[in-house]
Every structure is written in structure tokens, then in C-alpha cells.
Design an enzyme around this catalytic site. Structure first.
Site, PDB file in Angstrom:
ATOM      1  N   ASN A  57       0.901  -1.241   0.097  1.00 17.37           N
ATOM      2  CA  ASN A  57      -0.012   0.117   0.153  1.00 17.37           C
ATOM      3  C   ASN A  57       0.827   1.204  -0.080  1.00 17.37           C
ATOM      4  O   ASN A  57       0.533   2.147  -0.812  1.00 17.37           O
ATOM      5  CB  ASN A  57      -0.881  -0.072   1.244  1.00 17.37           C
ATOM      6  CG  ASN A  57      -2.043  -0.956   1.084  1.00 17.37           C
ATOM      7  OD1 ASN A  57      -2.130  -1.755   0.066  1.00 17.37           O
ATOM      8  ND2 ASN A  57      -2.784  -0.993   2.179  1.00 17.37           N
ATOM      9  N   ARG A 392     -10.745  -4.139 -14.288  1.00 16.84           N
ATOM     10  CA  ARG A 392      -9.653  -4.971 -14.067  1.00 16.84           C
ATOM     11  C   ARG A 392     -10.174  -6.366 -13.925  1.00 16.84           C
ATOM     12  O   ARG A 392     -11.437  -6.449 -13.639  1.00 16.84           O
ATOM     13  CB  ARG A 392      -9.199  -4.674 -12.499  1.00 16.84           C
ATOM     14  CG  ARG A 392      -8.519  -3.296 -12.386  1.00 16.84           C
ATOM     15  CD  ARG A 392      -7.834  -3.228 -10.857  1.00 16.84           C
ATOM     16  NE  ARG A 392      -7.801  -1.765 -10.197  1.00 16.84           N
ATOM     17  CZ  ARG A 392      -6.791  -0.998 -10.723  1.00 16.84           C
ATOM     18  NH1 ARG A 392      -5.769  -1.638 -11.464  1.00 16.84           N
ATOM     19  NH2 ARG A 392      -6.540   0.113 -10.196  1.00 16.84           N
ATOM     20  N   ARG A 422      -4.797   1.787 -13.741  1.00 15.97           N
ATOM     21  CA  ARG A 422      -3.477   1.801 -13.213  1.00 15.97           C
ATOM     22  C   ARG A 422      -2.859   0.757 -12.711  1.00 15.97           C
ATOM     23  O   ARG A 422      -3.534  -0.047 -12.078  1.00 15.97           O
ATOM     24  CB  ARG A 422      -3.408   2.944 -12.272  1.00 15.97           C
ATOM     25  CG  ARG A 422      -1.851   3.325 -11.748  1.00 15.97           C
ATOM     26  CD  ARG A 422      -1.490   4.682 -11.574  1.00 15.97           C
ATOM     27  NE  ARG A 422      -2.668   5.374 -11.151  1.00 15.97           N
ATOM     28  CZ  ARG A 422      -2.620   6.548 -10.987  1.00 15.97           C
ATOM     29  NH1 ARG A 422      -1.703   7.367 -11.398  1.00 15.97           N
ATOM     30  NH2 ARG A 422      -3.755   7.467 -10.636  1.00 15.97           N
ATOM     31  N   HIS A 452     -15.046   3.371 -15.004  1.00 15.45           N
ATOM     32  CA  HIS A 452     -14.836   2.425 -13.679  1.00 15.45           C
ATOM     33  C   HIS A 452     -16.186   1.922 -13.343  1.00 15.45           C
ATOM     34  O   HIS A 452     -15.851   1.108 -12.529  1.00 15.45           O
ATOM     35  CB  HIS A 452     -14.568   3.788 -12.614  1.00 15.45           C
ATOM     36  CG  HIS A 452     -14.225   3.197 -11.321  1.00 15.45           C
ATOM     37  ND1 HIS A 452     -14.909   3.135 -10.226  1.00 15.45           N
ATOM     38  CD2 HIS A 452     -12.978   2.453 -11.018  1.00 15.45           C
ATOM     39  CE1 HIS A 452     -14.152   2.439  -9.164  1.00 15.45           C
ATOM     40  NE2 HIS A 452     -12.856   2.058  -9.595  1.00 15.45           N
ATOM     41  N   TYR A 485     -12.140  -9.239  -1.522  1.00 18.59           N
ATOM     42  CA  TYR A 485     -12.936  -8.040  -1.490  1.00 18.59           C
ATOM     43  C   TYR A 485     -14.289  -7.930  -1.239  1.00 18.59           C
ATOM     44  O   TYR A 485     -14.902  -8.932  -1.558  1.00 18.59           O
ATOM     45  CB  TYR A 485     -12.569  -7.227  -2.855  1.00 18.59           C
ATOM     46  CG  TYR A 485     -11.173  -6.486  -2.999  1.00 18.59           C
ATOM     47  CD1 TYR A 485     -10.054  -7.223  -2.716  1.00 18.59           C
ATOM     48  CD2 TYR A 485     -10.869  -5.336  -4.230  1.00 18.59           C
ATOM     49  CE1 TYR A 485      -8.914  -6.760  -2.932  1.00 18.59           C
ATOM     50  CE2 TYR A 485      -9.915  -4.981  -4.455  1.00 18.59           C
ATOM     51  CZ  TYR A 485      -8.750  -5.606  -3.929  1.00 18.59           C
ATOM     52  OH  TYR A 485      -7.604  -5.027  -4.102  1.00 18.59           O
ATOM     53  N   ARG A 581     -14.016   3.645   4.341  1.00 17.08           N
ATOM     54  CA  ARG A 581     -12.824   2.541   4.580  1.00 17.08           C
ATOM     55  C   ARG A 581     -11.641   3.608   4.744  1.00 17.08           C
ATOM     56  O   ARG A 581     -10.832   3.529   5.624  1.00 17.08           O
ATOM     57  CB  ARG A 581     -12.572   1.907   3.575  1.00 17.08           C
ATOM     58  CG  ARG A 581     -11.473   0.623   3.635  1.00 17.08           C
ATOM     59  CD  ARG A 581     -11.332  -0.099   2.256  1.00 17.08           C
ATOM     60  NE  ARG A 581     -10.607   0.859   1.243  1.00 17.08           N
ATOM     61  CZ  ARG A 581     -10.562   0.571   0.027  1.00 17.08           C
ATOM     62  NH1 ARG A 581     -11.325  -0.521  -0.522  1.00 17.08           N
ATOM     63  NH2 ARG A 581      -9.904   1.382  -0.777  1.00 17.08           N
ATOM     64  N   HIS A 609     -14.910  -3.024   0.039  1.00 20.96           N
ATOM     65  CA  HIS A 609     -15.037  -2.235  -1.034  1.00 20.96           C
ATOM     66  C   HIS A 609     -16.243  -1.830  -1.489  1.00 20.96           C
ATOM     67  O   HIS A 609     -16.406  -1.483  -2.710  1.00 20.96           O
ATOM     68  CB  HIS A 609     -14.116  -3.068  -2.106  1.00 20.96           C
ATOM     69  CG  HIS A 609     -13.739  -2.563  -3.403  1.00 20.96           C
ATOM     70  ND1 HIS A 609     -14.605  -2.631  -4.600  1.00 20.96           N
ATOM     71  CD2 HIS A 609     -12.629  -1.654  -3.725  1.00 20.96           C
ATOM     72  CE1 HIS A 609     -13.850  -2.151  -5.603  1.00 20.96           C
ATOM     73  NE2 HIS A 609     -12.715  -1.400  -4.999  1.00 20.96           N
TER      74      HIS A 609
END
Length: 715
Positions: A57, A392, A422, A452, A485, A581, A609
Site C-alpha cells: 500500500n 480490472r 493503473r 470505472h 474484496y 474505509r 470495497h
């Protein structure tokens, strides 16, 4: 800067002291992540896992956030953030805040984790503590399996300063050919394709006892084989982090694929934003690296080794269930139980047509819910078209394979693959090529926006009608992250939601943009206005003396305008509970501003998430989707949020929200001073862990669904 807030009377809601800094708020989240490694209530190997996660992270934070701020400083940007800081000031506070976090991680490893591992029969030892026979065995291993992979790069008049790759662990080696010769610097990259923790074989060890030596120590102890006939004067490890904020102007790029490939190439050679040095590194090496990497003293972090904790994840693969959390297997969704559907000769589409389905990962199996939905569509002769937005996905994605099957089966297939996701650009480029080779229409992205949204639309012929089936999710179409997640997905045959997705996919593939939608909140379009109206409606009800409440769960609350709306709602008397979060710009509990706002954060074994919004005086009141309340999500990304109108599913969402607000094991409360405090049970009260509670509910629901008299209810 001060965390003091203005007096309650005549409050200026633009006052910078009312807004937490984005970067420092993220570092506060990383402190909570690190706490999972510090917390001895967690099993030992779970603590080891979080040491690794913290490093990953922080690597990403420096690559993205520090890298971006360095670019702003270089461009002489002096604009202030909503909290009143310039880029220069933010960098200074980041370095000041991050340094003790790294120190705490190192102390945790040496003072807590290493002794606990040793007590468990898992020893990570220094090379020099090994017996002569053990060292001899490791020298043989080095010569056979490591030495051939090493390429020493020397810096001298005949050789330029070597390129240091991003996040690689390296040895800085000083040598000289004779006592009168110049001292020479060489860089040796520790190979990433060899185990970082080298096992020391010992026939007398018990099966569950293991001894390891860090690979960098094995390399350092055998440098004479790499540098024969010269004197090795010193060696030390170092690590470099490079800026990931490398961009191309999409408006002038002739080919977005080529532009992304250029970004990937330039990222390898981007500016260095952090230099990590092992304690005891010679000044000669320190000065040399700082000079040639153009790194300041503030950007240099000196710590006792190891410098890279990511590879400690290797230990979590040991067969030591006594030192791990109980393993979790995602459960089948009760309404999509394969045995029941097969026995009744029903498809996923029959189930969804009868009633909307809410899936909750990792508690529900991704492969038996979302992937089954797409895979059935791929092989159903009545399906005419499938459209999916991929942000993703995994390297061996079953979702992609199902879409390819659909095209081979004669379906019309359109896939939006976001090339600008990314650190997933290379993987997504690979899938784009594969999809195009199968004749599938692929959209790469939308100029000016990052796509997204996590949505899929299935068009199915049923009798004389064409039905629309939709999946709107909070998480990626990624089978591996779906195991770790926490995400939600809505499967619905609601025609209004389907028509909204038709518009959205036309925006991806055509030259159209819509600002009006039937039910969904879409960015760019109606999302910011929609959320703003929902908050303001609660405020209006409260001002008129009615009960009003907002409960929202999201990853990040960064957008200053939405923070201001929540402040105004609190002033009007709305009760606001936020489960955020990580990044949160809002200060709760300020008299006259946010005394009606509570902010919490849950950090546990799974990454929280999911995004859920509840507005008490709205109909339907519940929403889920891909967007956080960040400026980039509301204005600069393509996002999708859907209403949840089914009462049974609303009850499920309310149960999830209540469980998050009841957690007294993994929940943290943000104070008005900007500090987080972890909550704990009152004396005699039971421990409530929201993630364990959700696991048990999923198990129970799956068990009940197997019974002959199951009614179809999941609550």
C-alpha cells in the site's frame, strides 16, 4: 497544520480547517492497516500478511500520490487544497508522517513478529548465525540457482550509472582491486524470480518447523563468487520507488493503445520519489545514490532491514492452520444453487426475471453468481447480445473466456476495456488483443474519462419480447479479488435499468452522451446532481421537523462539495452515519457543523470495497454502485449506481449497514480531532465482527437452501 475548528456561530463552511487533507487521511488509513500487524489478537500469519500489505500500500501511495505532488512542485504549482496546503507543504507533512510508520513496521517485525515466528517453529535467521554445514549448503544453492541470474552493474569511468528499476531490492557493493586502487560502486539486483526467503534444510527439524534466511543475505555472503579477485569492502541493501504518474494527452493521441504502451515504457524510467536505505549504509553509497537518483534527504528513508516486506507473504502459504484465520470458502447464493436450478430446469434468467438477486462477495461465490450469469448468457441460444465494462480482471479471466465463447456462438458482443486502469494496463492490453482477434467489438476508453463502472447488459429474446438483464456491481470482474474484496452486485431484469445501460454502452462505443436516465445515477451525467438532491432532500425534511437519516458506506469521501452538503445536512438536523474505509475529508462531531455526523472505518481480513447509500425519506432509498464520493468519480470517470427497489434486498442491505455500525472488533471511529480510535466491546458484551457475521449468515443461508422446504428467503 492545526486541527482546531472555527466557533459554531457564523460558521464559514469553506474554512480550510473543516477539511482533512486527502494525503494525510490516506496515511491515517495505512496506520490502521499496520495496526492489523501490531494487533496480537490476530493469528500470527495474519499479522505477517498485513506487514506485507502495508508495504504494498505504501509503495503505491508513493508512486501515485507523492509522484503526483512532486510533478506539481516541479511545475511550480502553488494552488492550495481545500484544507489550505500547497504541494510543497503536503510533501513535507507526508514525509514527516510516513517516517514513523515505517519505523513502527520495522520494530513490529523485529520485536514482535520474529520472536513469535520463532516460538511457532518458523525461524528467519541471519546468515552468519548458521552452522558451517548450513552455510556450505546455501553456498551450493547460490552457485547453482542464484549466481547465474545475477548481473552486477559497475559504475566507473567506463560504465554509466546503472538503471535502478522501480521497487527492486538491490545490493550496493563497494570493491577495490588492490589497497591503492579507487573504490568502485556496483549494483546487484536481488532477483525477484527466486524465493526471497531461502529455506535452510535440516533433517532434524519437525515437519512444521522451518528455518529461512533472506535471499539478500545469501547473495551478500557469497559476493566473492560474483566479484572474484577483488576486495569487497562493504555492502548494503537499498530500494527505489519511482513515480507512476506518467500520462499522455488522449485528445492528441492518434492511437490510445500506443499511448498506453508509451506510458508503460516511461513509467520504468520515471522520477525517483523515494530511496530506502539499510541502516549502516556507508555515506559514500548514500551520497552517490542521492546524487545520481536526484533524491533529497527528505525523500531518503533509513531503516533496519529488511527493506521489502512484500515477500513475507510467502510465509502465509505454509501449512500452519494453527497460526492462520479459519479458511473461508465463498458460499453458493441460495437462489442460484446449482442443484436446485438443475432439478427445476431453470436458468439464472428465470431466477432474475422472478425477482432481483443481490450477490455479496466474498461471502457468495463469484464463479457461481456473476460468472455464471455471463457464462449462461454466452451459451444460451436465446441471448442476442452481451455488453460488458471491464476495468480490472485476472490474467486468466473466465469472464473474458465466456465473452469469447459468446462471440463464437454468434452473439453480438461489445466489451469496454479500460486501458488506463493503473497498474493493470499491460494485462488489459493483452485482453484487448485477444478479444479483437476473436472479432469482438472493443472500446478502449472514453477520451477525458476513465471508465470505472462495473456493469454488464444481456439482451435476451423471450417469446415475442426482448428482455434486458443487468448486472450492476461495486467491484471488478476479477475472480481472485472477489475472494478477498467485499463487494455487492445487483442482478435485475428491470427494464428501466436495462435501458439506462443501453444508453451507457452507446456512450462507450458511439458518439453520444446522455444526462438523463430513467433510474440509474451515471457519471458523467446525472450522478453528482442526483446525490446532491438526495442529501438536500433529507436536509429539507429535517428543517421541517421530520426525522431524516443518511447512512452511507464507501471507500473514500474526498469531494469537498459533498462534504459541504453533509455539513449542511447535519446543521439541518439530519443524522448521518458514514462508513468510509480510508480517505475522508470530513471532520465529524464539530458543534454547529457536524455534531450529527459519525464516521467509522472497518479494516479486517477482507478489503471493504462495497458502496451502499441509504436515504430515509427517498423512495426507494437504497443504492449500490461503483462510485465513491470523490471528485474524480463524480466528474471525471464513467460510473454507474443503481437503485435497489426490492424490499427483500433492501432488508439485506440494511442488515449489512447495521452490522457495520455494530462492529466492535474491527471498526474505528473518527474523532473531531482527526484521530481514529478502535472500538472494543463493553464489559460483558459479545464481540461483533461484521465480516465473521456475514460469513456465518452466508453459511447458514446456503445450508437452509439445501433443505426441501426452503421458501426462497435469504433473510
Amino acid at each position: 497544520m492545526s486541527d482546531e475548528h472555527p466557533p459554531a456561530t457564523d460558521v464559514d463552511l469553506d474554512d480550510p480547517s473543516l477539511y482533512r487533507n486527502r494525503e494525510l487521511s490516506e496515511l491515517s488509513f495505512q496506520r490502521r492497516v499496520l495496526h492489523e500487524a501490531l494487533d496480537d489478537r490476530n493469528p500470527l500469519l495474519e499479522r505477517v500478511k498485513f506487514l506485507s500489505i502495508f508495504t504494498s500500500n505504501m509503495d503505491e501511495f508513493f508512486m501515485k500520490r507523492v509522484g503526483g505532488l512532486k510533478q506539481q512542485v516541479a511545475a511550480e504549482v502553488t494552488d492550495r487544497t481545500p484544507d489550505g496546503r500547497t504541494p510543497d507543504e503536503q510533501l513535507a507533512e507526508i514525509f514527516e508522517t510516513a517516517r514513523p510508520l515505517f519505523d513502527r513496521q520495522t520494530r513490529c517485525y523485529h520485536e514482535d513478529i520474529l520472536p513469535a515466528l520463532a516460538d511457532a517453529g518458523i525461524d528467519i535467521v541471519d546468515y552468519e548465525t548458521l552452522t558451517a554445514s548450513e552455510q556450505s549448503a546455501l553456498r551450493d544453492y547460490f552457485e547453482r540457482s542464484v549466481l547465474p541470474t545475477l548481473t552486477p552493474l559497475t559504475f566507473d569511468p567506463a560504465h554509466p550509472f546503472p538503471f535502478i528499476s522501480n521497487l527492486s531490492l538491490s545490493l550496493a557493493v563497494l570493491t577495490r582491486s588492490n589497497p591503492d586502487a579507487e573504490v568502485t560502486f556496483s549494483r546487484v539486483k536481488i532477483p525477484g524470480n527466486r524465493p526471497r526467503l531461502v529455506s535452510v534444510e535440516d533433517d532434524e527439524q519437525a515437519d512444521d518447523d522451518r528455518t529461512f534466511v533472506p535471499l539478500e543475505q545469501v547473495v551478500a555472503a557469497n559476493l566473492d563468487l560474483l566479484f572474484p579477485d577483488v576486495e569487497v569492502l562493504a555492502h548494503s541493501t537499498f530500494r527505489v520507488t519511482r513515480n507512476a504518474e506518467v500520462r499522455r494527452n488522449e485528445e492528441v493521441a492518434e492511437d490510445l493503445v500506443d499511448a498506453i504502451r508509451d506510458v508503460l515504457h516511461e513509467r520504468r524510467f520515471a522520477t525517483v520519489v523515494r530511496l530506502e536505505l539499510e541502516a549502516g549504509t556507508p555515506d559514500r553509497v548514500r551520497n552517490l545514490l542521492q546524487t545520481h537518483l536526484d533524491v533529497s534527504e527528505a525523500e531518503t528513508f533509513v531503516r533496519e532491514g529488511p527493506l521489502d516486506f512484500r515477500d513475507l507473504m510467502q510465509l502465509t502459504e505454509l501449512d500452519r492452520p494453527d497460526r492462520k484465520l479459519e479458511p473461508w470458502t465463498p458460499q453458493p447464493h441460495p437462489r442460484l444453487l446449482e442443484s436446485r436450478l438443475d432439478a427445476q430446469d431453470r436458468s439464472v434468467f428465470d431466477v432474475v426475471q422472478a425477482e432481483d438477486v443481490l450477490v455479496h462477495h466474498p461471502y457468495h461465490s463469484f464463479s457461481k453468481t456473476v460468472h455464471r450469469f455471463i457464462d449462461e448468457a454466452a451459451h444460451d441460444p436465446d441471448v442476442l447480445a452481451i455488453k460488458a465494462a471491464i476495468y480490472r480482471t485476472s490474467r486468466d479471466s473466465n469472464i473474458i473466456e465466456s465473452l469469447i465463447d459468446a462471440a463464437r456462438n454468434g452473439k453480438q458482443v461489445a466489451v469496454m476495456v479500460e486501458l488506463k486502469a493503473r497498474f493493470d494496463e499491460e494485462n488489459n492490453l493483452r485482453w484487448v488483443k485477444r478479444l479483437e482477434e476473436e472479432g469482438i467489438h472493443v472500446a478502449y476508453g472514453t477520451p477525458g474519462y476513465k471508465t470505472h463502472t462495473k456493469t454488464t447488459l444481456v439482451v435476451r429474446e423471450e417469446g415475442e419480447d426482448v428482455e434486458l438483464y443487468s448486472h450492476v456491481g461495486t467491484g471488478n470482474y476479477h475472480s481472485e479479488t472477489a475472494k478477498t474484496y467485499v463487494d455487492l452486485g445487483l442482478l435485475t431484469a428491470d427494464r428501466d435499468v436495462g435501458q439506462d445501460l443501453v444508453k451507457l454502452f452507446n456512450f462507450f462505443t458511439g458518439h453520444s452522451r446522455h444526462d438523463e436516465y430513467r433510474k440509474m445515477l451515471i457519471a458523467p451525467g446525472n450522478m453528482r446532481e442526483g446525490f446532491t438532491d438526495l442529501v438536500r432532500h433529507e436536509a429539507a425534511v429535517a428543517r421541517n421537523g421530520g426525522d431524516a437519516r443518511i447512512v452511507a458506506k464507501m471507500n473514500r469521501l474526498e469531494d469537498p462539495a459533498m462534504v459541504r452538503e453533509l455539513y449542511e445536512a447535519s446543521q439541518a438536523g439530519v443524522d448521518v452515519d458514514l462508513v468510509v474505509r480510508d480517505i475522508c475529508r470530513l471532520y465529524p462531531g464539530i458543534d454547529g457543523v457536524s455534531e450529527n455526523v459519525s464516521v467509522y472505518s472497518v479494516v479486517g481480513r477482507f478489503l471493504e470495497h462495497s458502496r451502499i447509500w441509504y436515504f430515509e425519506n427517498d423512495e426507494p432509498g437504497f443504492y449500490i454502485g461503483s462510485a465513491d464520493w470523490m471528485t474524480r468519480n463524480l466528474d471525471n470517470r464513467v460510473e454507474g449506481v443503481a437503485p435497489v427497489e426490492n424490499e427483500r434486498l433492501q432488508s439485506e442491505l440494511w442488515t449489512i449497514l447495521e452490522a457495520n455500525l455494530s462492529d466492535n472488533r474491527k471498526r474505528w471511529r473518527l474523532g473531531s480531532d482527526g484521530r481514529y480510535e478502535q472500538l472494543s466491546p463493553d464489559d460483558g458484551a459479545p464481540v461483533v465482527n461484521v465480516q465473521e457475521l456475514m460469513m456465518e449468515r452466508a453459511r447458514a443461508a446456503a445450508r437452509d437452501a439445501d433443505s426441501p422446504d426452503w421458501s426462497g428467503r435469504t433473510d
